[in-house]
Design a protein around this motif. Structure first.
Motif, PDB file in Angstrom:
ATOM      1  N   LYS A  17       1.140  -1.162  -0.044  1.00 24.48           N
ATOM      2  CA  LYS A  17      -0.616  -0.228  -0.037  1.00 24.48           C
ATOM      3  C   LYS A  17       0.357   1.554   0.197  1.00 24.48           C
ATOM      4  N   ASP A  40       2.526   4.643   0.792  1.00 27.05           N
ATOM      5  CA  ASP A  40       2.690   4.548   2.203  1.00 27.05           C
ATOM      6  C   ASP A  40       3.732   6.125   2.251  1.00 27.05           C
ATOM      7  N   THR A  75       7.305   5.677   3.869  1.00 25.52           N
ATOM      8  CA  THR A  75       7.380   4.256   3.619  1.00 25.52           C
ATOM      9  C   THR A  75       8.213   3.814   1.938  1.00 25.52           C
TER      10      THR A  75
END
Length: 557
Positions: A282, A284, A287
């Protein structure tokens, strides 16, 4: 037809491409042969070679056939970006099936519709989604569940700690047992043979994918995309990025594969060209920044909201993003300010492309290197792609610079909508796909999108295009995101409302934005209402959902 844009093509990009008479799965077979020991997937520290991906996809294909899968049967793949998503996609194709890409964030109502509409009898999904999947068996034609876990493809140490992380984040640990109608992905890969499967397929006619496209009203429809549709668009992409080296690039896979853009511009392109996929389950911002600095991807397809989020991260200056050479932005208009800032920080190229699910998805883009890049334009049609503007008044081809509906034609355009002949006839006419987007073409053959046909605001008899107003608002130094919609107005019919997300730590008044907009827009285009939000509703790929905002306005009024 006249194609003025071809005069601007650099010599490295062909006007037409010779498309091989192959299926998508044949490209994985070739990659495994050409780059057997090269890393195909990097996922949270775990790596798989092209040969490993192919062998595991073959094992899954053999298991699906054992479950009774026949050519043309649909299999729903409901996974985030992870190795299993790639293996499942190609495993279904190797077995002769049709992939139904399914958003893991779907509600039970949306999932029930998609499974019943597609007729899928097998669902491949995560253990975290197992309770939802079990419910679907009671209300759909599902016969088998294949369940996997993120930990199945984690490095040894991370795998040990995963149950603790899962319990902390999800407040539960899901345990799935092997049964007659539910199967563990890990066991399939561990114990199934990997013999070759021969399925007689026609790349031009046979469907590879049912890709559901968001409905503006009611439920989404499934675009039937053939092997040829998807191969053509992937090859167009490879030719457009002609300075990228086959077998020698790495691509950041943050765009979800259940969205057609991520599937084509990351997954299929990587398999076809031998690129390493660096997968993130996903998006982020932190990240993503850490991943770019550590693993140094060279290609980074994304959406405007992804680039905006990175540019506004408070620690951006602490990260080195200089490995990035190429970014093609899709799914929504790319603000010029965002493009310029991101290029300055990375030293790479960020261009706006245009497409839609029904076209696999890309039809237009700006040139990356040698051709002219036009500010605010979606660029020119890709090889073998025809495009024109249809006048809203006459229904005939519009004049240069006249606003009308964009229509496109090419080998990437879908076969039609699944089980929707009336809807198909409405958008496909003589091979031309009517996009529903309003735009114009200049005298050089560059195309500009002014807005969605349905999003145009008519205030006091004037046509107002939300995108134009949003572009201005994005120029304000305190604005991070902006969305403009039309709201009912007793006097003007409609008036302009702007939803604003400010950059972190900023404070701004309605009066300040109003003054800024009035200095750059004609008075009738200036928003009359501003609403400040902490965030805006978005799709999984980061596209701001204007229709959700419009529905909110309608409910309030």
């Amino acid at each position: 037809m006249n194609k003025p844009w071809l005069a601007h093509y650099p010599p490295q990009i062909p006007h037409t491409i010779d498309y091989p008479n192959k299926t998508l799965q044949q490209f994985l077979r070739e990659a495994a042969s050409q780059f057997p020991n090269k890393i195909a997937i990097h996922f949270l520290g775990k790596e798989l070679t092209f040969q490993e991906v192919y062998k595991q996809a073959l094992k899954l294909a053999n298991y699906l056939v054992k479950l009774g899968l026949k050519k043309g049967d649909r299999v729903s793949v409901m996974l985030p970006n992870c190795p299993q998503a790639v293996i499942s996609y190609y495993g279904v194709l190797l077995a002769g099936g049709v992939v139904v890409q399914t958003n893991p964030l779907y509600t039970e109502r949306e999932l029930e519709h998609q499974l019943n509409d597609s007729g899928a009898e097998i669902l491949i999904t995560l253990d975290l989604l197992y309770p939802k999947a079990v419910k679907m068996k009671a209300v759909t034609n599902l016969k088998h569940l294949i369940i996997t876990s993120i930990k199945d493809y984690l490095p040894f140490i991370k795998k040990l700690f995963y149950p603790l992380v899962q319990k902390k984040q999800q407040q539960t640990i899901v345990k799935v047992k092997e049964q007659e109608d539910q199967h563990l992905f890990s066991n399939i890969i561990a114990f199934t043979e990997e013999k070759e499967i021969e399925v007689d397929m026609d790349p031009i006619e046979d469907i590879a994918l049912l890709q559901y496209t968001g409905g503006t009203t009611g439920f989404p429809k499934a675009a039937m995309l053939t092997h040829r549709n998807l191969i053509a668009n992937t090859l167009m992409c490879a030719h457009w990025m002609y300075k990228c080296e086959k077998g020698n690039e790495s691509i950041l896979g943050v765009l979800p594969f259940f969205h057609v853009y991520g599937m084509t511009a990351v997954m299929n392109l990587s398999i076809m060209e031998g690129y390493k996929m660096i997968l993130l389950p996903k998006f982020d911002p932190e990240t993503t920044l850490k991943t770019i600095q550590k693993l140094k991807p060279t290609l980074f397809p994304g959406a405007p909201t992804i680039y905006i989020a990175l540019l506004n991260h408070p620690d951006l200056k602490n990260y080195d993003l200089s490995s990035i050479k190429v970014c093609i932005s899709g799914s929504a208009p790319l603000p010029v300010e965002v493009q310029e800032k991101f290029e300055a920080i990375t030293g790479g190229k960020l261009i706006e492309g245009y497409g839609l699910t029904e076209a696999s998805p890309v039809t237009h883009a700006n040139f990356l290197w040698d051709g002219e890049r036009v500010r605010g334009s979606i660029g020119v049609p890709w090889p073998d792609t025809e495009a024109k503007i249809i006048s809203l008044e006459t229904g005939e081809e519009a004049k240069v610079n006249e606003i009308g509906e964009l229509v496109v034609r090419g080998p990437q355009v879908m076969k039609g909508y699944w089980n929707q002949p009336v809807e198909t006839e409405a958008v496909l006419r003589d091979g031309w796909l009517y996009t529903g987007d309003l735009g114009y073409m200049d005298e050089r053959g560059y195309f500009f999108i002014v807005d969605r046909k349905k999003d145009m605001i008519i205030a006091g008899g004037y046509n107002i295009y939300p995108r134009e107003v949003e572009e201005v608002l994005y120029e304000h130094p305190k604005v991070q995101e902006a969305a403009v919609v039309g709201v009912p107005d007793a006097y003007r019919g409609e008036t302009v409302k702007a939803f604003i997300v400010l950059k972190q730590g900023e404070d701004c008044t309605t009066e300040e934005l109003d003054q800024f907009a009035r200095s750059r827009l004609a008075a009738y285009k200036v928003p009359r209402i501003y609403e400040f939000r902490k965030e805006l509703p978005k799709t999984a790929v980061g596209k701001i959902l204007r229709r959700v905002l419009i529905e909110e306005v309608k409910k309030r009024s």
